[in-house]
Design a protein around this motif. Sequence first.
Motif, PDB file in Angstrom:
ATOM      1  N   VAL A 123       0.865  -1.170   0.000  1.00 43.51           N
ATOM      2  CA  VAL A 123       0.000   0.000   0.000  1.00 43.51           C
ATOM      3  C   VAL A 123       0.907   1.227   0.000  1.00 43.51           C
ATOM      4  O   VAL A 123       1.839   1.316   0.805  1.00 43.51           O
ATOM      5  CB  VAL A 123      -0.902   0.000   1.262  1.00 43.51           C
ATOM      6  N   ASP A 124       0.664   2.180  -0.905  1.00 51.25           N
ATOM      7  CA  ASP A 124       1.409   3.433  -0.931  1.00 51.25           C
ATOM      8  C   ASP A 124       0.811   4.380   0.096  1.00 51.25           C
ATOM      9  O   ASP A 124      -0.412   4.525   0.171  1.00 51.25           O
ATOM     10  CB  ASP A 124       1.358   4.063  -2.324  1.00 51.25           C
ATOM     11  N   VAL A 125       1.678   5.025   0.889  1.00 48.51           N
ATOM     12  CA  VAL A 125       1.221   5.862   2.001  1.00 48.51           C
ATOM     13  C   VAL A 125       1.876   7.234   1.936  1.00 48.51           C
ATOM     14  O   VAL A 125       3.085   7.344   1.731  1.00 48.51           O
ATOM     15  CB  VAL A 125       1.579   5.207   3.359  1.00 48.51           C
ATOM     16  N   THR A 126       1.064   8.269   2.128  1.00 48.47           N
ATOM     17  CA  THR A 126       1.546   9.632   2.311  1.00 48.47           C
ATOM     18  C   THR A 126       1.223  10.042   3.740  1.00 48.47           C
ATOM     19  O   THR A 126       0.121   9.783   4.227  1.00 48.47           O
ATOM     20  CB  THR A 126       0.855  10.597   1.317  1.00 48.47           C
ATOM     21  N   VAL A 127       2.176  10.676   4.415  1.00 47.15           N
ATOM     22  CA  VAL A 127       1.997  11.122   5.799  1.00 47.15           C
ATOM     23  C   VAL A 127       2.130  12.636   5.848  1.00 47.15           C
ATOM     24  O   VAL A 127       3.091  13.201   5.306  1.00 47.15           O
ATOM     25  CB  VAL A 127       3.057  10.490   6.732  1.00 47.15           C
ATOM     26  N   MET A 128       1.173  13.287   6.495  1.00 42.21           N
ATOM     27  CA  MET A 128       1.225  14.732   6.717  1.00 42.21           C
ATOM     28  C   MET A 128       0.942  14.989   8.193  1.00 42.21           C
ATOM     29  O   MET A 128       0.111  14.315   8.784  1.00 42.21           O
ATOM     30  CB  MET A 128       0.202  15.441   5.847  1.00 42.21           C
ATOM     31  N   ALA A 129       1.647  15.972   8.752  1.00 44.58           N
ATOM     32  CA  ALA A 129       1.452  16.301  10.163  1.00 44.58           C
ATOM     33  C   ALA A 129       2.043  17.672  10.449  1.00 44.58           C
ATOM     34  O   ALA A 129       2.832  18.198   9.651  1.00 44.58           O
ATOM     35  CB  ALA A 129       2.109  15.257  11.059  1.00 44.58           C
ATOM     36  N   ARG A 130       1.673  18.209  11.589  1.00 42.22           N
ATOM     37  CA  ARG A 130       2.218  19.495  12.026  1.00 42.22           C
ATOM     38  C   ARG A 130       3.737  19.397  12.078  1.00 42.22           C
ATOM     39  O   ARG A 130       4.298  18.405  12.546  1.00 42.22           O
ATOM     40  CB  ARG A 130       1.676  19.808  13.416  1.00 42.22           C
ATOM     41  N   GLY A 131       4.398  20.441  11.599  1.00 42.14           N
ATOM     42  CA  GLY A 131       5.852  20.464  11.632  1.00 42.14           C
ATOM     43  C   GLY A 131       6.504  19.898  10.387  1.00 42.14           C
ATOM     44  O   GLY A 131       7.682  20.128  10.162  1.00 42.14           O
ATOM     45  N   VAL A 172       6.565  10.018   2.223  1.00 42.55           N
ATOM     46  CA  VAL A 172       6.016   8.931   1.415  1.00 42.55           C
ATOM     47  C   VAL A 172       6.665   7.618   1.832  1.00 42.55           C
ATOM     48  O   VAL A 172       7.893   7.532   1.959  1.00 42.55           O
ATOM     49  CB  VAL A 172       6.241   9.190  -0.090  1.00 42.55           C
ATOM     50  N   THR A 173       5.855   6.609   2.046  1.00 39.95           N
ATOM     51  CA  THR A 173       6.364   5.299   2.412  1.00 39.95           C
ATOM     52  C   THR A 173       5.449   4.232   1.823  1.00 39.95           C
ATOM     53  O   THR A 173       4.542   4.534   1.048  1.00 39.95           O
ATOM     54  CB  THR A 173       6.503   5.170   3.945  1.00 39.95           C
ATOM     55  N   ARG A 174       5.688   3.009   2.206  1.00 35.58           N
ATOM     56  CA  ARG A 174       4.853   1.881   1.785  1.00 35.58           C
ATOM     57  C   ARG A 174       4.580   0.989   2.986  1.00 35.58           C
ATOM     58  O   ARG A 174       5.370   0.944   3.924  1.00 35.58           O
ATOM     59  CB  ARG A 174       5.559   1.030   0.721  1.00 35.58           C
ATOM     60  N   VAL A 175       3.494   0.260   2.900  1.00 32.70           N
ATOM     61  CA  VAL A 175       3.189  -0.784   3.869  1.00 32.70           C
ATOM     62  C   VAL A 175       3.188  -2.107   3.106  1.00 32.70           C
ATOM     63  O   VAL A 175       2.455  -2.259   2.116  1.00 32.70           O
ATOM     64  CB  VAL A 175       1.819  -0.565   4.544  1.00 32.70           C
ATOM     65  N   ALA A 219      11.012   3.722   7.118  1.00 30.38           N
ATOM     66  CA  ALA A 219      11.738   4.060   5.886  1.00 30.38           C
ATOM     67  C   ALA A 219      10.830   4.910   5.008  1.00 30.38           C
ATOM     68  O   ALA A 219       9.721   4.498   4.676  1.00 30.38           O
ATOM     69  CB  ALA A 219      12.141   2.779   5.155  1.00 30.38           C
ATOM     70  N   PHE A 220      11.301   6.112   4.662  1.00 27.91           N
ATOM     71  CA  PHE A 220      10.561   6.999   3.773  1.00 27.91           C
ATOM     72  C   PHE A 220      11.323   7.108   2.458  1.00 27.91           C
ATOM     73  O   PHE A 220      12.538   6.938   2.406  1.00 27.91           O
ATOM     74  CB  PHE A 220      10.397   8.387   4.412  1.00 27.91           C
TER      75      PHE A 220
END
Length: 197
Positions: free
Chosen positions: A128-136, A142-145, A193-194
Amino acid sequence: MSTTARRAGNPAKLALTPSQTVGPYLSIGLTWPDGPEVAAPDAPGALVLSGRLIDGAGDTVPDGMLEIWQADAAGRFDSAEDPRGALATPGFRGYGRSLTDAGGRFWFRTVKPGALPDGEGGWQAPHVDVTVMARGLLDRLVTRVYFADEEEANAADPVLASLPAAARDTLLARPTADGYALDVVLQGPGETAFFRL
């Protein structure tokens, strides 16, 4: 130039403008109508992919957002641009967004994707392709599961093979009672791992 610096007549001693952090504005304009429901609850093979978003201090991140995009169980995308022809699996959207809760938890109802061609004549393991967004974060991560119970496919995956063993382990979701779980660690010990795009 600040008024104080102009009065002092010494612009060379100006301090840098303090940096700004991003957010938390994720729930204002980035929510997705179906949220974390990538597949309908009654879709064949529906499962829950869950985890926590964790910062470098080991604390959970309560105002993050994860976005996923994936193939269906046959390894096809619900898109006319899939070169093998789109396969519209009933009840499957292939895309979702999950805001983290007060405990940093996220979840998606989805299906385990099938293997994908790697463009070189081989295959990529189900992922699964994953994008992560957060404060800071000034840019998305971008990572994968991948799935820990796909040992043979994982061993042959060119992306996983390009990573050191410790980094590969940070991408492996483990089976749970209702699906799979994997924490996403933003930095520090056990950092996920990103990938650079």
